[in-house]
Scaffold this motif. Sequence first.
Motif, PDB file in Angstrom:
ATOM      1  N   THR A  57       0.840  -1.203   0.000  1.00  0.00           N
ATOM      2  CA  THR A  57       0.000   0.000   0.000  1.00  0.00           C
ATOM      3  C   THR A  57       0.871   1.249   0.000  1.00  0.00           C
ATOM      4  N   MET A  58       1.926   1.258   0.789  1.00  0.00           N
ATOM      5  CA  MET A  58       2.830   2.408   0.830  1.00  0.00           C
ATOM      6  C   MET A  58       3.545   2.593  -0.503  1.00  0.00           C
ATOM      7  N   VAL A  63       4.139   5.700  -5.527  1.00  0.00           N
ATOM      8  CA  VAL A  63       4.077   5.761  -6.989  1.00  0.00           C
ATOM      9  C   VAL A  63       2.990   6.741  -7.413  1.00  0.00           C
ATOM     10  N   ASP A  64       1.850   6.695  -6.743  1.00  0.00           N
ATOM     11  CA  ASP A  64       0.753   7.603  -7.067  1.00  0.00           C
ATOM     12  C   ASP A  64       1.144   9.054  -6.800  1.00  0.00           C
ATOM     13  N   PHE A  69       2.596  14.292  -8.888  1.00  0.00           N
ATOM     14  CA  PHE A  69       3.561  15.387  -8.922  1.00  0.00           C
ATOM     15  C   PHE A  69       3.963  15.702 -10.361  1.00  0.00           C
ATOM     16  N   LEU A  70       4.253  14.656 -11.137  1.00  0.00           N
ATOM     17  CA  LEU A  70       4.617  14.871 -12.529  1.00  0.00           C
ATOM     18  C   LEU A  70       3.471  15.498 -13.318  1.00  0.00           C
ATOM     19  N   GLN A  71       2.270  15.040 -13.069  1.00  0.00           N
ATOM     20  CA  GLN A  71       1.100  15.588 -13.744  1.00  0.00           C
ATOM     21  C   GLN A  71       0.928  17.067 -13.399  1.00  0.00           C
ATOM     22  N   GLN A  72       1.046  17.394 -12.124  1.00  0.00           N
ATOM     23  CA  GLN A  72       0.907  18.792 -11.709  1.00  0.00           C
ATOM     24  C   GLN A  72       2.039  19.657 -12.277  1.00  0.00           C
TER      25      GLN A  72
END
Length: 100
Positions: A57-58, A63-64, A69-72
């Motif tokens: 989960t961590m 990764v999410d 961050f890359l998307q923003q």
Amino acid sequence: TTSNAMELNHVVDSVLNRSTKENKPSSFKSTQSLDENAVKEIVRQELDVIRDEMHETMRILQVDMCRKFLQQTQEYNEVLSKLQQENSELREENEFLRNS
């Protein structure tokens, strides 16, 4: 894990039922030791499963977060580029109006 939980409940019930009896058989201590070892092993296995699930989960969360961050960052760069272009156009328009 459901079978382990059922087994754990059975072991705990049997330990509790035996401990409430007043006339304990001579083999109670060895049976109790086996029951305790079984409970410890089941708990250890379940903790391993929980640890592995938390680790996964961590990892997914990290990764999410990186993906977001890359998307923003890309969105920010697009907006910044548009603003710079608009700013440049306005500067040109101002310069034209000054010279007119």
